[in-house]
Design an enzyme around this catalytic site. Sequence first.
Site, PDB file in Angstrom:
ATOM      1  CB  CYS A 145     -38.476 122.239 -49.618  1.00 41.34           C
ATOM      2  SG  CYS A 145     -40.054 121.521 -49.171  1.00 41.34           S
ATOM      3  CE  LYS A 192     -31.683 118.023 -53.522  1.00 39.27           C
ATOM      4  NZ  LYS A 192     -32.758 117.443 -52.753  1.00 39.27           N
ATOM      5  N   GLY A 234     -31.914 113.424 -59.115  1.00 38.23           N
ATOM      6  CA  GLY A 234     -33.128 113.298 -59.907  1.00 38.23           C
ATOM      7  C   GLY A 234     -33.119 112.147 -60.873  1.00 38.23           C
ATOM      8  CG  ASP A 235     -35.740 111.695 -62.975  1.00 37.46           C
ATOM      9  OD1 ASP A 235     -36.564 111.674 -62.048  1.00 37.46           O
ATOM     10  OD2 ASP A 235     -35.754 112.538 -63.884  1.00 37.46           O
ATOM     11  N   GLY A 280     -32.901 109.373 -54.281  1.00 35.88           N
ATOM     12  CA  GLY A 280     -34.049 109.509 -53.388  1.00 35.88           C
ATOM     13  C   GLY A 280     -34.983 108.331 -53.544  1.00 35.88           C
ATOM     14  NE  ARG A 281     -38.583 110.380 -57.295  1.00 37.73           N
ATOM     15  CZ  ARG A 281     -38.962 110.880 -58.455  1.00 37.73           C
ATOM     16  NH1 ARG A 281     -40.242 110.963 -58.726  1.00 37.73           N
ATOM     17  NH2 ARG A 281     -38.086 111.324 -59.339  1.00 37.73           N
TER      18      ARG A 281
HETATM   19  C1  LIG Z   1     -39.596 110.903 -49.247  1.00 39.73           C
HETATM   20  C2  LIG Z   1     -38.673 111.993 -49.734  1.00 39.73           C
HETATM   21  C3  LIG Z   1     -38.136 112.910 -48.821  1.00 39.73           C
HETATM   22  C4  LIG Z   1     -37.275 113.937 -49.248  1.00 39.73           C
HETATM   23  N1  LIG Z   1     -36.755 114.817 -48.338  1.00 39.73           N
HETATM   24  C5  LIG Z   1     -35.869 115.763 -48.742  1.00 39.73           C
HETATM   25  C6  LIG Z   1     -35.266 116.632 -47.800  1.00 39.73           C
HETATM   26  O1  LIG Z   1     -35.539 116.576 -46.600  1.00 39.73           O
HETATM   27  N2  LIG Z   1     -34.382 117.559 -48.240  1.00 39.73           N
HETATM   28  C7  LIG Z   1     -34.051 117.659 -49.577  1.00 39.73           C
HETATM   29  O2  LIG Z   1     -33.236 118.502 -49.936  1.00 39.73           O
HETATM   30  N3  LIG Z   1     -34.630 116.864 -50.508  1.00 39.73           N
HETATM   31  C8  LIG Z   1     -35.509 115.920 -50.113  1.00 39.73           C
HETATM   32  N4  LIG Z   1     -36.097 115.099 -51.050  1.00 39.73           N
HETATM   33  C9  LIG Z   1     -35.798 115.285 -52.477  1.00 39.73           C
HETATM   34  C10 LIG Z   1     -34.677 114.357 -52.923  1.00 39.73           C
HETATM   35  O3  LIG Z   1     -33.491 114.648 -52.240  1.00 39.73           O
HETATM   36  C11 LIG Z   1     -34.390 114.430 -54.425  1.00 39.73           C
HETATM   37  O4  LIG Z   1     -33.811 115.661 -54.780  1.00 39.73           O
HETATM   38  C12 LIG Z   1     -35.635 114.209 -55.283  1.00 39.73           C
HETATM   39  O5  LIG Z   1     -36.470 113.192 -54.757  1.00 39.73           O
HETATM   40  C13 LIG Z   1     -35.240 113.803 -56.716  1.00 39.73           C
HETATM   41  O6  LIG Z   1     -34.435 112.665 -56.711  1.00 39.73           O
HETATM   42  P1  LIG Z   1     -35.003 111.166 -57.014  1.00 39.73           P
HETATM   43  O7  LIG Z   1     -35.539 111.172 -58.408  1.00 39.73           O
HETATM   44  O8  LIG Z   1     -33.762 110.317 -56.834  1.00 39.73           O
HETATM   45  O9  LIG Z   1     -36.071 110.871 -56.014  1.00 39.73           O
HETATM   46  C14 LIG Z   1     -36.956 114.060 -50.647  1.00 39.73           C
HETATM   47  C15 LIG Z   1     -37.493 113.136 -51.547  1.00 39.73           C
HETATM   48  C16 LIG Z   1     -38.352 112.115 -51.122  1.00 39.73           C
HETATM   49  C17 LIG Z   1     -38.920 111.158 -52.148  1.00 39.73           C
END
Ligand SMILES: Cc1cc2nc3c(=O)[nH]c(=O)nc-3n(C[C@H](O)[C@H](O)[C@H](O)COP(=O)(O)O)c2cc1C
Length: 278
Positions: free
Chosen positions: A22, A61, A123-124, A145-146
């Site tokens: 975070c 993480k 990521g991505d 995630g997104r």
């Molecule tokens: C709305 C939201 C909430 C998230 N909450 C957490 C979380 O609680 N713990 C964590 O380790 N990562 C959290 N993440 C990060 C994601 O796990 C991920 O590492 C990051 O978004 C990059 O991946 P992406 O490109 O697939 O979004 C969060 C991401 C988003 C967008």
Amino acid sequence: MAAAAQIVEGMGADIVDVNMGCPVPKIAKHNAGCSLMREPAHAASVIRAMTSAVKIPVTVKMRAGWDATEINAPDLAKRIEDAGAAAVAVHGRTAAQSYTGSSDWDLIARVASGLSIPVFGSGDCIEASQMVERMQSGVSGVLVGRGALRNPFIFEQASALMSGRPVRAITHEERGRFLLEYIELLQNERLGESAGFRHVAPGMGARPVSSEFPVSGESRGPARGHDKWVINKLRALNSWYTKGIDNGSHLRVRINAAESIPHLREIIEDFFLAPVSQ
Ligand SMILES: Cc1cc2nc3c(=O)[nH]c(=O)nc-3n(C[C@H](O)[C@H](O)[C@H](O)COP(=O)(O)O)c2cc1C
């Protein structure tokens, strides 16, 4: 942290996941989140204490590192493996990057090649094809995630691609039904949840679930309590879910203006399920 892990285990959790990823300043400035990556020996000792204190797996993480001058995921992940962690997930951006730039999958591959425990990359992964492509980096899995917030069907699509099946096109109606099901799921969420699971401000004491989150009603007035929480959850999803949909910005504005759950359902049914006039 070891005591916290024991509490989580006592609640019946299957794993304890330590978030060293975070980047949000209000978390990181309190020596939590990604700032733990800046003290690798301390971070490893925290994980060792936790793995000794509980029987369930402890996972971690992390990000690539704190900033471009402190990219230490390969070294930290190894220390964490040696401290007894069961798996590691790496988001290949630094904390300083937040969500700018792109996730470094070469770095993630380096972490995966240096460890014996499962390593998950993050990521991505916005398209199903990217999930499949990134599975080739030597990781045991990818986290989405997104991409999942924009398209919750991404997992089904990636699974089809992985097994050589054609990717099913998702209809407008399915996307609408998904939102309606999500509302229903949220309406039933937390009912009967034990007080121990909720954060309670010091001195406030635990209130019974029913007074904090009254069961959703069919009232047309402005939502309160649990209904308000459901509407806010929909608004949070809305900003992602409506991206890339025809007329998505119009839907976004309408959902943001919804004041009750029946109103919210009406907007969704109207947008996704109403017959298209010729
Ligand atoms: C709305 C939201 C909430 C998230 N909450 C957490 C979380 O609680 N713990 C964590 O380790 N990562 C959290 N993440 C990060 C994601 O796990 C991920 O590492 C990051 O978004 C990059 O991946 P992406 O490109 O697939 O979004 C969060 C991401 C988003 C967008």
